[in-house]
Design a protein around this motif. Structure first.
Motif, PDB file in Angstrom:
ATOM      1  N   VAL A 199      15.930 -16.461   2.213  1.00 48.57           N
ATOM      2  CA  VAL A 199      16.347 -17.810   1.818  1.00 48.57           C
ATOM      3  C   VAL A 199      17.217 -17.773   0.559  1.00 48.57           C
ATOM      4  O   VAL A 199      18.204 -18.496   0.456  1.00 48.57           O
ATOM      5  N   GLU A 200      16.859 -16.923  -0.386  1.00 48.22           N
ATOM      6  CA  GLU A 200      17.634 -16.819  -1.626  1.00 48.22           C
ATOM      7  C   GLU A 200      18.943 -16.052  -1.433  1.00 48.22           C
ATOM      8  O   GLU A 200      19.701 -15.877  -2.372  1.00 48.22           O
ATOM      9  N   GLU A 204      11.133 -12.590  10.763  1.00 40.37           N
ATOM     10  CA  GLU A 204      10.184 -13.701  10.807  1.00 40.37           C
ATOM     11  C   GLU A 204       8.924 -13.311  11.588  1.00 40.37           C
ATOM     12  O   GLU A 204       7.878 -13.932  11.427  1.00 40.37           O
ATOM     13  N   LYS A 252       4.989 -11.803   4.183  1.00 37.15           N
ATOM     14  CA  LYS A 252       5.877 -12.722   4.914  1.00 37.15           C
ATOM     15  C   LYS A 252       6.525 -13.717   3.961  1.00 37.15           C
ATOM     16  O   LYS A 252       7.719 -13.998   4.060  1.00 37.15           O
ATOM     17  N   GLU A 253       5.749 -14.208   3.005  1.00 35.26           N
ATOM     18  CA  GLU A 253       6.279 -15.148   2.012  1.00 35.26           C
ATOM     19  C   GLU A 253       7.422 -14.506   1.220  1.00 35.26           C
ATOM     20  O   GLU A 253       8.465 -15.129   1.005  1.00 35.26           O
ATOM     21  N   VAL A 254       7.237 -13.263   0.799  1.00 37.94           N
ATOM     22  CA  VAL A 254       8.275 -12.554   0.041  1.00 37.94           C
ATOM     23  C   VAL A 254       9.496 -12.302   0.937  1.00 37.94           C
ATOM     24  O   VAL A 254      10.638 -12.468   0.493  1.00 37.94           O
ATOM     25  N   ILE A 263      10.569 -14.076   3.454  1.00 39.15           N
ATOM     26  CA  ILE A 263      11.292 -15.347   3.621  1.00 39.15           C
ATOM     27  C   ILE A 263      12.062 -15.686   2.351  1.00 39.15           C
ATOM     28  O   ILE A 263      13.227 -16.088   2.404  1.00 39.15           O
ATOM     29  N   GLU A 264      11.439 -15.460   1.199  1.00 35.56           N
ATOM     30  CA  GLU A 264      12.097 -15.712  -0.081  1.00 35.56           C
ATOM     31  C   GLU A 264      13.358 -14.850  -0.223  1.00 35.56           C
ATOM     32  O   GLU A 264      14.404 -15.336  -0.647  1.00 35.56           O
ATOM     33  N   ILE A 265      13.258 -13.568   0.131  1.00 36.12           N
ATOM     34  CA  ILE A 265      14.406 -12.652   0.050  1.00 36.12           C
ATOM     35  C   ILE A 265      15.555 -13.184   0.922  1.00 36.12           C
ATOM     36  O   ILE A 265      16.717 -13.178   0.516  1.00 36.12           O
TER      37      ILE A 265
END
Length: 137
Positions: A48-49, A112, A40-42, A44-46
């Motif tokens: 957001v960036e 999400e 999930k962290e990855v 979101i990073e994909i």
């Protein structure tokens, strides 16, 4: 094919007497549960960036040439390795054909809430959506 069908699918027998074999996807479910927070962290990073609005994770037990390695089964003493990719890379590599782009995006679940996982097994490969909150309070 949904997650339940995949998890309870039985591999074809090659003329041997019918033995009850556990699907490799049972171990995948266990690993996805273990990996959920990191995936999930990855994801979101994909997003957001601005890399992609459609992260896709590849689950495999061998070597694949797509995406970037994020969770190595050897290092983590698990059954499955996970690589991170995107819808755009899947289209670029021809895994999702241009004709299938629209239908794929129509069924793509909210990143999400669900991880989109491309599961590769010896019998083939398929997409599943696995919920992040499964079994969590």
């Amino acid at each position: 094919m949904d997650r339940e069908e995949l998890l309870h699918a039985t591999p074809e027998e090659d003329g041997e007497p019918q033995k009850k074999r556990e699907s490799p996807l049972v171990s995948l479910e266990k690993d996805l549960e273990f990996y959920a927070d990191a995936i999930k962290e990855v994801a979101i990073e994909i997003m957001v960036e601005g890399i992609s609005a459609y992260p896709i994770f590849i689950a495999h037990q061998h070597e694949v040439n797509i995406g970037e390695l994020i969770l190595n089964k050897e290092e983590l003493n698990t059954e499955w390795t996970i690589q991170a990719s995107t819808f755009e890379e899947f289209v670029e590599k021809g895994i999702i054909s241009k004709e299938k782009k629209e239908p794929f995006l129509k069924v793509y679940k909210k990143p999400e809430d669900f991880m989109c996982v491309f599961v590769i097994v010896p019998e083939g490969a398929n997409f599943i959506y696995y919920p992040y909150k499964k079994g969590r309070k």
